[in-house]
Design a protein around this motif. Structure first.
Motif, PDB file in Angstrom:
ATOM      1  N   ASP A 102       4.019  11.985  -4.520  1.00 39.91           N
ATOM      2  CA  ASP A 102       3.960  10.683  -5.028  1.00 39.91           C
ATOM      3  C   ASP A 102       4.477   9.875  -3.856  1.00 39.91           C
ATOM      4  OD1 ASP A 102       2.847  11.552  -7.767  1.00 39.91           O
ATOM      5  OD2 ASP A 102       5.003  11.973  -8.034  1.00 39.91           O
ATOM      6  N   LYS A 103       4.341  10.108  -2.697  1.00 41.48           N
ATOM      7  CA  LYS A 103       4.962   9.443  -1.524  1.00 41.48           C
ATOM      8  C   LYS A 103       4.085   8.150  -1.366  1.00 41.48           C
ATOM      9  CE  LYS A 103       6.883  13.089   0.930  1.00 41.48           C
ATOM     10  NZ  LYS A 103       8.063  13.298  -0.010  1.00 41.48           N
ATOM     11  N   ASP A 104       2.986   7.889  -1.847  1.00 43.62           N
ATOM     12  CA  ASP A 104       2.086   6.653  -1.856  1.00 43.62           C
ATOM     13  C   ASP A 104       2.757   5.646  -2.865  1.00 43.62           C
ATOM     14  OD1 ASP A 104       1.301   8.191  -4.124  1.00 43.62           O
ATOM     15  OD2 ASP A 104      -0.580   7.457  -4.473  1.00 43.62           O
ATOM     16  N   TRP A 105       3.710   6.181  -3.634  1.00 41.22           N
ATOM     17  CA  TRP A 105       4.400   4.831  -4.127  1.00 41.22           C
ATOM     18  C   TRP A 105       5.095   3.980  -3.182  1.00 41.22           C
ATOM     19  CZ3 TRP A 105       7.186   7.415  -9.063  1.00 41.22           C
ATOM     20  CH2 TRP A 105       6.297   8.216  -9.811  1.00 41.22           C
TER      21      TRP A 105
ATOM     22  N   LYS B  32       4.882   0.115  -2.710  1.00 35.21           N
ATOM     23  CA  LYS B  32       4.218  -0.737  -3.864  1.00 35.21           C
ATOM     24  C   LYS B  32       5.341  -1.379  -4.616  1.00 35.21           C
ATOM     25  CE  LYS B  32       0.372   2.476  -4.976  1.00 35.21           C
ATOM     26  NZ  LYS B  32      -0.097   3.266  -6.174  1.00 35.21           N
TER      27      LYS B  32
ATOM     28  N   GLU C 226       1.312   4.873 -12.334  1.00 32.58           N
ATOM     29  CA  GLU C 226       1.451   6.173 -11.795  1.00 32.58           C
ATOM     30  C   GLU C 226       1.189   7.404 -12.620  1.00 32.58           C
ATOM     31  OE1 GLU C 226       6.304   5.076 -13.084  1.00 32.58           O
ATOM     32  OE2 GLU C 226       5.057   4.217 -11.461  1.00 32.58           O
TER      33      GLU C 226
END
Length: 181
Positions: A89-92, A95, A129
């Motif tokens: 979930d590194k794309d968090w 954000k 998420e």
């Protein structure tokens, strides 16, 4: 860089007003600290994040939590997710935090949530998420000011966080808070 078409003059004391529309878009509130940068002949203002300024320490803390609990760990400031350790979930990172998460930070209260027990985890970042079954949120508070939070979560429907897990999250938040004294 995006042009806004807004022009402001500097007053006799060297002050300039940041237009309300820009403050709202960038979530800049009264008394928020701003950093000044220069690049060639440009002046760049950036909202200051104390947690980002100690990101190496925050990363070490999150990595340690992940290593001990084998659960993902998230570090936020009051506006955005700074880093995620231990999951895809590194794309968090980067954000903006959700309104409900922001409310927890303002209240400066920890949250331990489990869907199995009827307490729903909060959405950490805007845009949602993946499903989180269990969650610990501990605000990072120093001298009465909230700087962000430590979040530990799990997607396992059969697992629960223990009181020791919560104490570890509290220790992590206190350790990070000590950086701001």
């Amino acid at each position: 860089m995006r042009e806004t078409g807004i022009v402001r003059r500097i007053d006799e004391l060297g002050r300039v007003v940041i237009p309300k529309e820009i403050r709202k878009t960038l979530r800049i509130r009264e008394n928020d600290p701003l950093e000044f940068y220069t690049e060639r002949e440009q002046l760049i203002l950036k909202k200051y994040s104390p947690v980002s300024s100690v990101s190496e320490i925050a990363k070490s803390i999150a990595e340690s939590i992940h290593q001990i609990l084998e659960k993902p760990c998230v570090v936020t400031d009051t506006d955005a997710v700074i880093l995620v350790i231990g999951n895809k979930d590194k794309d968090w990172a980067g954000k903006t935090v959700s309104a409900e998460f922001e409310k927890i930070l303002k209240e400066r209260k920890s949250l331990v949530a489990s869907r199995q027990d009827g307490t729903n985890p909060v959405t950490v970042c805007r845009g949602g998420e993946p499903d989180v079954e269990n969650q610990i949120v501990v605000p990072v508070v120093s001298n009465g000011d909230c700087f962000g939070a430590i979040v530990i979560y799990d997607r396992d429907k059969t697992a629960r966080f223990t009181s020791t897990d919560v104490k570890l999250a509290q220790l992590a938040a206190l350790t990070l808070a000590k950086q701001f004294e």
